[in-house]
Scaffold this motif. Structure first.
Motif, PDB file in Angstrom:
ATOM      1  N   THR A   1     -45.094 -66.066 -24.321  1.00  0.00           N
ATOM      2  CA  THR A   1     -45.469 -67.435 -23.962  1.00  0.00           C
ATOM      3  C   THR A   1     -44.277 -68.175 -23.395  1.00  0.00           C
ATOM      4  OG1 THR A   1     -44.926 -68.374 -26.134  1.00  0.00           O
ATOM      5  CG2 THR A   1     -47.164 -67.513 -25.824  1.00  0.00           C
ATOM      6  N   VAL A   2     -44.580 -69.269 -22.679  1.00  0.00           N
ATOM      7  CA  VAL A   2     -43.566 -70.196 -22.188  1.00  0.00           C
ATOM      8  C   VAL A   2     -43.857 -71.546 -22.838  1.00  0.00           C
ATOM      9  CG1 VAL A   2     -42.561 -71.324 -20.168  1.00  0.00           C
ATOM     10  CG2 VAL A   2     -43.415 -68.969 -19.983  1.00  0.00           C
ATOM     11  N   ILE A   3     -42.850 -72.141 -23.462  1.00  0.00           N
ATOM     12  CA  ILE A   3     -43.031 -73.428 -24.121  1.00  0.00           C
ATOM     13  C   ILE A   3     -42.170 -74.469 -23.424  1.00  0.00           C
ATOM     14  CG2 ILE A   3     -42.874 -74.719 -26.283  1.00  0.00           C
ATOM     15  CD1 ILE A   3     -43.284 -72.200 -27.813  1.00  0.00           C
ATOM     16  N   LEU A   4     -42.774 -75.604 -23.127  1.00  0.00           N
ATOM     17  CA  LEU A   4     -42.083 -76.723 -22.492  1.00  0.00           C
ATOM     18  C   LEU A   4     -41.785 -77.771 -23.550  1.00  0.00           C
ATOM     19  CD1 LEU A   4     -41.183 -77.878 -19.703  1.00  0.00           C
ATOM     20  CD2 LEU A   4     -43.396 -79.065 -19.627  1.00  0.00           C
ATOM     21  N   TRP A   5     -40.501 -78.184 -23.645  1.00  0.00           N
ATOM     22  CA  TRP A   5     -40.061 -79.136 -24.658  1.00  0.00           C
ATOM     23  C   TRP A   5     -39.530 -80.402 -23.989  1.00  0.00           C
ATOM     24  CZ3 TRP A   5     -40.968 -76.878 -29.390  1.00  0.00           C
ATOM     25  CH2 TRP A   5     -40.961 -75.478 -29.450  1.00  0.00           C
ATOM     26  N   ASP A   6     -39.671 -81.520 -24.686  1.00  0.00           N
ATOM     27  CA  ASP A   6     -39.127 -82.799 -24.234  1.00  0.00           C
ATOM     28  C   ASP A   6     -37.813 -83.047 -24.975  1.00  0.00           C
ATOM     29  OD1 ASP A   6     -38.490 -85.492 -23.784  1.00  0.00           O
ATOM     30  OD2 ASP A   6     -40.585 -86.071 -23.612  1.00  0.00           O
TER      31      ASP A   6
ATOM     32  N   THR B   1     -47.651 -75.389 -24.235  1.00  0.00           N
ATOM     33  CA  THR B   1     -47.418 -73.949 -24.317  1.00  0.00           C
ATOM     34  C   THR B   1     -48.213 -73.273 -23.207  1.00  0.00           C
ATOM     35  OG1 THR B   1     -47.098 -74.024 -26.711  1.00  0.00           O
ATOM     36  CG2 THR B   1     -47.620 -71.887 -25.745  1.00  0.00           C
ATOM     37  N   PHE B   2     -47.529 -72.511 -22.357  1.00  0.00           N
ATOM     38  CA  PHE B   2     -48.166 -71.809 -21.241  1.00  0.00           C
ATOM     39  C   PHE B   2     -48.399 -70.358 -21.660  1.00  0.00           C
ATOM     40  CE2 PHE B   2     -45.363 -74.808 -18.582  1.00  0.00           C
ATOM     41  CZ  PHE B   2     -46.282 -75.828 -18.700  1.00  0.00           C
ATOM     42  N   SER B   3     -49.657 -69.956 -21.665  1.00  0.00           N
ATOM     43  CA  SER B   3     -50.018 -68.595 -22.062  1.00  0.00           C
ATOM     44  C   SER B   3     -50.692 -67.890 -20.900  1.00  0.00           C
ATOM     45  CB  SER B   3     -50.971 -68.635 -23.267  1.00  0.00           C
ATOM     46  OG  SER B   3     -50.398 -69.333 -24.343  1.00  0.00           O
ATOM     47  N   GLY B   4     -50.465 -66.600 -20.804  1.00  0.00           N
ATOM     48  CA  GLY B   4     -51.073 -65.830 -19.731  1.00  0.00           C
ATOM     49  C   GLY B   4     -50.359 -64.519 -19.463  1.00  0.00           C
ATOM     50  N   HIS B   5     -49.054 -64.466 -19.719  1.00  0.00           N
ATOM     51  CA  HIS B   5     -48.323 -63.223 -19.524  1.00  0.00           C
ATOM     52  C   HIS B   5     -48.742 -62.188 -20.559  1.00  0.00           C
ATOM     53  CE1 HIS B   5     -45.552 -64.138 -16.278  1.00  0.00           C
ATOM     54  NE2 HIS B   5     -45.278 -65.308 -16.814  1.00  0.00           N
ATOM     55  N   ALA B   6     -48.631 -60.926 -20.161  1.00  0.00           N
ATOM     56  CA  ALA B   6     -49.038 -59.835 -21.043  1.00  0.00           C
ATOM     57  C   ALA B   6     -47.856 -59.072 -21.610  1.00  0.00           C
ATOM     58  CB  ALA B   6     -49.955 -58.865 -20.280  1.00  0.00           C
TER      59      ALA B   6
ATOM     60  N   ARG C   1     -52.223 -78.272 -32.435  1.00  0.00           N
ATOM     61  CA  ARG C   1     -53.278 -77.873 -33.356  1.00  0.00           C
ATOM     62  C   ARG C   1     -53.355 -76.371 -33.555  1.00  0.00           C
ATOM     63  NH1 ARG C   1     -56.581 -81.759 -30.307  1.00  0.00           N
ATOM     64  NH2 ARG C   1     -56.531 -83.747 -31.404  1.00  0.00           N
ATOM     65  N   ARG C   2     -52.852 -75.627 -32.588  1.00  0.00           N
ATOM     66  CA  ARG C   2     -52.908 -74.181 -32.733  1.00  0.00           C
ATOM     67  C   ARG C   2     -51.889 -73.732 -33.769  1.00  0.00           C
ATOM     68  NH1 ARG C   2     -51.432 -70.980 -27.563  1.00  0.00           N
ATOM     69  NH2 ARG C   2     -49.376 -71.086 -28.460  1.00  0.00           N
ATOM     70  N   PRO C   3     -52.260 -72.853 -34.713  1.00  0.00           N
ATOM     71  CA  PRO C   3     -51.298 -72.375 -35.699  1.00  0.00           C
ATOM     72  C   PRO C   3     -50.114 -71.745 -35.001  1.00  0.00           C
ATOM     73  CG  PRO C   3     -53.535 -71.722 -36.284  1.00  0.00           C
ATOM     74  CD  PRO C   3     -53.604 -72.315 -34.914  1.00  0.00           C
ATOM     75  N   PRO C   4     -48.889 -71.885 -35.538  1.00  0.00           N
ATOM     76  CA  PRO C   4     -47.700 -71.406 -34.861  1.00  0.00           C
ATOM     77  C   PRO C   4     -47.678 -69.915 -34.629  1.00  0.00           C
ATOM     78  CG  PRO C   4     -47.226 -72.030 -37.143  1.00  0.00           C
ATOM     79  CD  PRO C   4     -48.615 -72.500 -36.827  1.00  0.00           C
ATOM     80  N   ASN C   5     -48.351 -69.140 -35.458  1.00  0.00           N
ATOM     81  CA  ASN C   5     -48.340 -67.695 -35.306  1.00  0.00           C
ATOM     82  C   ASN C   5     -49.596 -67.151 -34.635  1.00  0.00           C
ATOM     83  OD1 ASN C   5     -45.996 -67.907 -36.620  1.00  0.00           O
ATOM     84  ND2 ASN C   5     -46.484 -66.499 -38.279  1.00  0.00           N
ATOM     85  N   ALA C   6     -50.522 -68.036 -34.301  1.00  0.00           N
ATOM     86  CA  ALA C   6     -51.757 -67.560 -33.678  1.00  0.00           C
ATOM     87  C   ALA C   6     -51.499 -67.196 -32.225  1.00  0.00           C
ATOM     88  CB  ALA C   6     -52.825 -68.650 -33.763  1.00  0.00           C
ATOM     89  N   LYS C   7     -52.045 -66.107 -31.784  1.00  0.00           N
ATOM     90  CA  LYS C   7     -51.846 -65.661 -30.418  1.00  0.00           C
ATOM     91  C   LYS C   7     -52.890 -66.278 -29.496  1.00  0.00           C
ATOM     92  CE  LYS C   7     -49.873 -61.244 -31.873  1.00  0.00           C
ATOM     93  NZ  LYS C   7     -49.969 -59.781 -31.793  1.00  0.00           N
ATOM     94  N   ALA C   8     -52.392 -66.720 -28.327  1.00  0.00           N
ATOM     95  CA  ALA C   8     -53.308 -67.345 -27.382  1.00  0.00           C
ATOM     96  C   ALA C   8     -54.244 -66.295 -26.800  1.00  0.00           C
ATOM     97  CB  ALA C   8     -52.514 -68.025 -26.268  1.00  0.00           C
ATOM     98  N   ALA C   9     -55.493 -66.661 -26.684  1.00  0.00           N
ATOM     99  CA  ALA C   9     -56.489 -65.706 -26.200  1.00  0.00           C
ATOM    100  C   ALA C   9     -56.826 -65.935 -24.730  1.00  0.00           C
ATOM    101  CB  ALA C   9     -57.747 -65.807 -27.041  1.00  0.00           C
ATOM    102  N   ILE C  10     -56.477 -67.096 -24.176  1.00  0.00           N
ATOM    103  CA  ILE C  10     -56.842 -67.389 -22.803  1.00  0.00           C
ATOM    104  C   ILE C  10     -55.624 -67.871 -22.056  1.00  0.00           C
ATOM    105  CG2 ILE C  10     -59.227 -67.940 -23.398  1.00  0.00           C
ATOM    106  CD1 ILE C  10     -58.464 -70.885 -23.292  1.00  0.00           C
ATOM    107  N   THR C  11     -55.731 -67.884 -20.739  1.00  0.00           N
ATOM    108  CA  THR C  11     -54.648 -68.364 -19.894  1.00  0.00           C
ATOM    109  C   THR C  11     -54.656 -69.883 -19.853  1.00  0.00           C
ATOM    110  OG1 THR C  11     -54.780 -66.368 -18.539  1.00  0.00           O
ATOM    111  CG2 THR C  11     -53.678 -68.288 -17.570  1.00  0.00           C
ATOM    112  N   SER C  12     -53.496 -70.481 -19.896  1.00  0.00           N
ATOM    113  CA  SER C  12     -53.387 -71.932 -19.904  1.00  0.00           C
ATOM    114  C   SER C  12     -53.897 -72.521 -18.591  1.00  0.00           C
ATOM    115  CB  SER C  12     -51.934 -72.348 -20.120  1.00  0.00           C
ATOM    116  OG  SER C  12     -51.458 -71.861 -21.358  1.00  0.00           O
ATOM    117  N   PRO C  13     -54.510 -73.699 -18.650  1.00  0.00           N
ATOM    118  CA  PRO C  13     -55.055 -74.313 -17.428  1.00  0.00           C
ATOM    119  C   PRO C  13     -53.976 -74.771 -16.463  1.00  0.00           C
ATOM    120  CG  PRO C  13     -55.257 -75.805 -19.306  1.00  0.00           C
ATOM    121  CD  PRO C  13     -54.828 -74.484 -19.860  1.00  0.00           C
ATOM    122  N   GLU C  14     -52.732 -74.867 -16.907  1.00  0.00           N
ATOM    123  CA  GLU C  14     -51.650 -75.295 -16.010  1.00  0.00           C
ATOM    124  C   GLU C  14     -51.217 -74.207 -15.037  1.00  0.00           C
ATOM    125  OE1 GLU C  14     -51.571 -77.662 -19.758  1.00  0.00           O
ATOM    126  OE2 GLU C  14     -51.545 -75.510 -19.310  1.00  0.00           O
TER     127      GLU C  14
END
Length: 732
Positions: free
Chosen positions: A624-629, A638-643, A688-701
Motif C-alpha cells: 500500500t501507499v499511505i499519504l500523511w499530513d 491509503t492507496f491500494s491496488g499494487h500486488a 475505519r479500516r482495521p490497521p491490519n486488514a488487507k484492502a480488497a479493492i483498488t482505491s478510487p484515487e
C-alpha cells in the motif's frame, strides 16, 4: 486480563523469602478454581467442580484461608520451582496445546490459535535461557512451520543460540520485558482454562501469567481477520514507546496503532502535536540573491562568465511578516508562506540551520531549473496524465540493488552487488577522461585552474570516451545512491557500513564517511547540497556535512532497520522509514522526533515528500501507499491496488499527482488532490479500516496504471517538465 494478576496491592513475597513448599495436584486444582471464582468465571468453576473428588470453592476457601489473588499467585508461581522442569515438558505440553487448538470447533479455532505464537516464543526462549540449546533448536524446528506469517522475526529468533543473546537481542528484549496482549471471547477463554487444568499444564499457565495479557469480552468469537488484528500489542510499563508483534504482520518494532482511528497511543499523540514548520523556505537562491533572469545567461555546466547583478531586497512594511511571500523575477509565480490558525508562518527562518553560501554555479543551476519548470505540463484535475519514459536494464548478470535519477533526469546511477556504481548520461553526452599529469604540469598558473582545464579533449580521448562510467571503491554491495542538485557529486551507501562521496567531474572518490555499525541502506542529499542523511541496519539515521567525516546528528528511536531516508525540501527535517513499520520525521536542529506515523503492516521501503513540504507518502512491503499530513500528523489516505512490494514513489512538480512503482511490474498514478479533498470532507473515512486488514479493492484515487514487460520498478522521478522517468531490471 491476566490469568493471575501479579500487580495486586498485596505483593507476594519473593521466592527466596518463602519456605520451601511442595504443592500437590489437588492443591493446584483448588487454587485454579478459586482464581476463576475471584475473576468472575463462575461457569468454568462449576464445570471443574463436577470433576470427581473436588471440593467446593467455599470449602477450599475455608480450608486454606486464601481470600486474595495475591496468595494464589504466590503459590502458583512457586509451582515451577517445586517441580523439576525438564526440556521434555516443554515439548509435551506445547504439543498438547497445538493439537487441542487445531482440533477445536471452527467457531473458536481462530481465537485459540492466537495463543500458540506467544507461548511458542516463550517456550523457546525459556529453553535457551536454561542453556538447553540443542533442545531449543529442535523445538524451534518442529513448530516453525505454524508461524509463516511471522517470518521476519522468526528469522531473528532462530539466530539466538545462547542465554546471553536472549538478554541482549532486540527480539528477546521485546518479548521478555513486555506483555503480549490478545483478545478472547468469554467462552474461548473458558475453554482454554479448562484445557490447561485438565492437562495439568502449569508450565504454560506460568508463561501466560508472566508474559501474556488476555482481554476477555462477552460476545461472539472473533473472525480470523479480527482475531489476528486484535493480537499482538505489547504493554510496556516503562516510559519508552510500546511495542507490537502482530498476529499477521511478521515485523518487529513499534506499532502503536494507526495515526488516525480510535485509541492512538498517548505517546504518539504527544509527538504528533508538536509544531512542524513544513513550509518551504523562500527559495534560497532568489531570497539571497534576487537575480534578473534575463541578465543571467544559462549554461549547463561550469560557472557563469559574468557576475550577476544583485537586486537589493526591500525591507518589509510595518506589520508585514518578513519573507511571507515573494515573486520570482521573470515569472508570475508567487510563493506565499503557509500560516497556522493564529496567522503565524509555518515556514522556518533561513537562519534556523546553517546553510552554505550560494555559489554562482548553484544560482545558475537554479535559474535553469526555473526555466524548465515554467515549461512543465499541467497534470491532474483537468490536466493530462504524465508521459513516461522507462529504462529497462537487460542482461544484468551482476545483481542490481538500486537505481536512481538525478534531479534534472540527465544522469542515472545504479549500485551493484559486486560493490561498484555505474553512472550513465541519458542525454548522450560522453564522460571525457582527465589529462595526464604531464599535461597538467604545463599549466602556468595552478591557482586559476578550472575543471575544463583538467578534461582531455584530444581526438584520441574523444574517441575513447563513453556515455557510462564505473566508480570502484566500496568493499561490499551498494544499496543506495543519490545525486546532488547540481549533478557534480554522487553519494553511495554500501554493505561495508560506509558512505562514499564521488566527484562526477573527475569520476573519483572524494571522501569516505564511517560511523554506522552495520550496512547502510539509504542516503539522501539535502536540496541545498552540503548536508546529507544516511539510514542503516544499526537502527539509526545520521546527518552529515560533506565537509565533515563525523556525523552531526544521530537519529535513534526506530526499533528495527531504518530502510529509507529522505530530506524535507526546506532542509530542516529528515524523514525515515523503518522495518518496524513506522515513519518518523526528525528535526535537524534539535535531533528530536517530531512526527511518528503508524499504520503500515510491513517494512517501509520508500518515501516521497510533496514539493510544498506539506505531505509525505510512504510505501513498502504491505503493498500500500499511505499519504500523511505533516502539519496535523494524521493519515490523509491509503492507496491500494499494487500486488507486490512498492519500491519507489515520487510527486509531480506541482504535487497534484503521486507515482508509485512496484515489484508487480506496474507504475500507478494517484490523484493527490482528490485524496486530500476526500479526507477533508470525511476525515475519519480512511481510519475505519482495521490497521491490519488487507484492502480488497483498488482505491478510487487511482488514475491510471502503466505496465512494464516483466520489469519490477526500482525507481521513479518526475522531471522539471513533469515527464515521468522510471527504471528497473528485466526479470526473464
Amino acid at each position: 486480563m491476566d490469568l493471575i494478576d501479579s500487580d495486586s496491592e498485596s505483593k507476594p513475597q519473593s521466592q527466596s523469602e518463602l519456605p520451601p513448599r511442595t504443592i500437590s495436584d489437588d492443591e493446584v486444582d483448588r487454587l485454579l478454581r478459586l482464581s476463576l471464582l475471584l475473576r468472575g468465571r463462575r461457569s468454568t468453576e462449576e464445570m471443574l467442580k463436577r470433576l470427581p473428588q473436588v471440593q467446593s470453592v467455599e470449602e477450599l476457601a475455608a480450608a486454606n484461608a486464601l481470600d486474595s489473588e495475591a496468595a494464589i499467585a504466590t503459590l502458583i508461581q512457586l509451582y515451577p520451582a517445586a517441580e523439576t522442569t525438564t526440556p521434555q515438558k516443554y515439548f509435551e505440553m506445547y504439543d498438547q496445546l497445538v493439537r487441542w487448538a487445531h482440533q477445536s470447533l471452527d467457531l473458536y479455532k481462530s481465537e485459540l490459535k492466537i495463543v500458540l505464537y506467544p507461548l511458542f516464543v516463550h517456550c523457546y526462549l525459556d529453553l535457551l535461557e536454561h542453556n538447553h540449546i540443542d533442545e531449543a533448536k529442535k523445538f524451534f524446528g518442529i513448530h516453525r512451520g505454524l508461524f509463516e506469517a511471522q517470518a521476519f522475526h522468526m528469522a531473528r529468533l532462530e539466530m539466538l543460540s545462547t542465554p546471553q543473546q536472549v538478554l541482549d537481542s532486540e527480539v528477546g528484549t521485546l518479548f521478555r520485558r513486555n506483555k503480549y496482549t490478545m483478545r478472547l471471547s468469554a467462552y474461548s477463554f473458558d475453554l482454554l482454562i479448562a484445557f490447561l487444568h485438565e492437562t495439568r499444564s502449569m508450565l504454560l499457565i506460568g508463561l501466560i501469567n508472566h508474559y501474556i495479557n488476555i482481554s476477555v469480552f462477552f460476545g461472539s468469537p472473533l473472525q480470523p481477520i479480527e482475531a489476528e488484528a486484535a493480537a499482538g500489542v505489547v504493554d510496556d510499563p516503562s516510559n519508552r514507546l510500546p511495542l507490537r508483534v502482530t498476529g499477521a504482520g511478521g515485523v518487529l518494532g513499534s506499532s502503536l496503532g494507526p495515526a488516525t482511528g480510535s485509541g492512538p497511543s498517548v505517546m504518539v499523540s504527544a509527538i504528533n502535536e508538536r509544531k512542524v514548520l513544513w513550509g518551504t523556505l523562500p527559495d534560497i537562491h532568489e531570497v539571497e540573491l534576487l537575480v534578473d533572469d534575463a541578465a543571467f545567461p544559462v549554461r549547463r555546466r561550469g560557472p557563469p562568465t559574468t557576475a550577476a547583478p544583485i537586486i537589493p531586497m526591500q525591507a518589509p512594511a510595518a506589520g508585514e511578516v518578513p519573507n511571507s511571500s515573494f515573486t520570482i523575477p521573470g515569472t508570475a509565480v508567487s510563493h506565499r508562506a503557509p500560516q497556522d490558525e493564529e496567522g503565524r508562518p509555518l515556514r522556518p527562518d533561513r537562519e534556523r540551520i546553517p546553510l552554505p553560501r550560494v555559489k554562482d554555479s548553484d544560482l545558475h543551476a537554479r535559474i535553469h531549473t526555473l526555466r524548465e519548470t515554467r515549461q512543465r505540463v499541467a497534470l491532474g484535475g483537468t490536466g493530462a496524465l504524465p508521459t513516461t519514459a522507462f529504462y529497462t536494464m537487460l542482461n544484468a548478470n551482476r545483481e542490481v540493488n538500486c537505481i536512481n535519477f538525478s534531479e534534472d533526469t540527465e544522469l542515472m546511477a545504479a549500485g551493484f552487488s559486486d560493490s561498484h556504481v555505474q553512472v550513465w548520461n541519458l542525454r548522450g553526452d560522453k564522460f571525457l577522461p582527465l589529462k595526464s599529469g604531464a599535461d597538467l604540469d604545463a599549466v602556468p598558473d595552478v591557482s586559476s585552474i578550472t575543471i575544463d582545464d583538467l578534461v582531455d579533449r584530444s581526438p584520441a580521448a574523444m574517441l575513447a570516451a563513453s556515455e557510462t562510467r564505473s566508480l570502484m571503491g566500496h568493499s561490499g554491495a551498494v544499496y543506495s545512491t543519490d545525486f546532488s542538485t547540481d549533478n557534480r557529486l554522487l553519494l553511495s551507501a554500501s554493505q561495508d557500513s560506509t558512505v562514499r562521496l564521488w566527484s562526477l567531474e573527475t569520476m573519483s572518490n572524494l571522501v569516505v564517511y564511517r560511523g554506522h555499525l552495520s550496512p547502510v541502506w539509504s542516503v539522501s542529499f539535502a536540496s541545498v547540497g552540503h548536508y546529507f542523511a544516511s539510514a542503516s541496519h544499526d537502527r539509526t539515521a545520521r546527518l552529515w556535512s560533506c565537509e565533515e567525516i563525523y556525523p552531526l546528528r544521530i537519529f535513534a528511536g526506530h526499533e528495527s532497520d531504518v530502510d529509507v531516508v529522505k530530506f524535507h525540501p526546506n532542509c530542516n527535517y529528515v524523514a525515515t522509514g523503518s522495518s518496524d513499520r513506522t515513519v518518523r520525521l526528525w528535526d535537524v536542529q534539535s535531533g528530536e522526533c517530531v512526527r511518528l506515523f503508524t499504520g503500515h503492516t510491513g517494512a517501509v521501503m520508500s518515501l516521497a515528500i510533496s514539493p510544498d513540504g506539506k505531505y509525505i507518502a510512504s510505501s513498502g512491503v504491505d503493498k500500500t501507499v499511505i499519504l500523511w499530513d505533516l502539519g496535523s500528523g494524521r493519515r490523509v489516505s491509503t492507496f491500494s491496488g499494487h500486488a507486490n512490494v512498492v519500491y519507489s514513489l515520487d510527486f509531480s512538480i506541482e504535487g497534484s499527482l503521486l507515482a508509485s512503482g512496484s515489484a508487480d511490474s506496474t507504475v500507478r498514478i494517484w490523484d493527490v488532490k482528490a485524496a486530500v479533498s476526500s479526507a477533508a470532507s470525511s476525515s475519519n473515512a480512511t481510519a475505519r479500516r482495521p490497521p491490519n486488514a488487507k484492502a480488497a479493492i483498488t482505491s478510487p484515487e487511482l488514475l491510471t496504471t502503466y505496465n512494464t514487460k516483466s520489469t519490477p520498478v526500482s525507481c521513479l522521478r518526475f522531471s522539471h517538465r513533469n515527464l515521468l522517468f522510471g527504471a528497473g531490471v528485466f526479470q526473464a
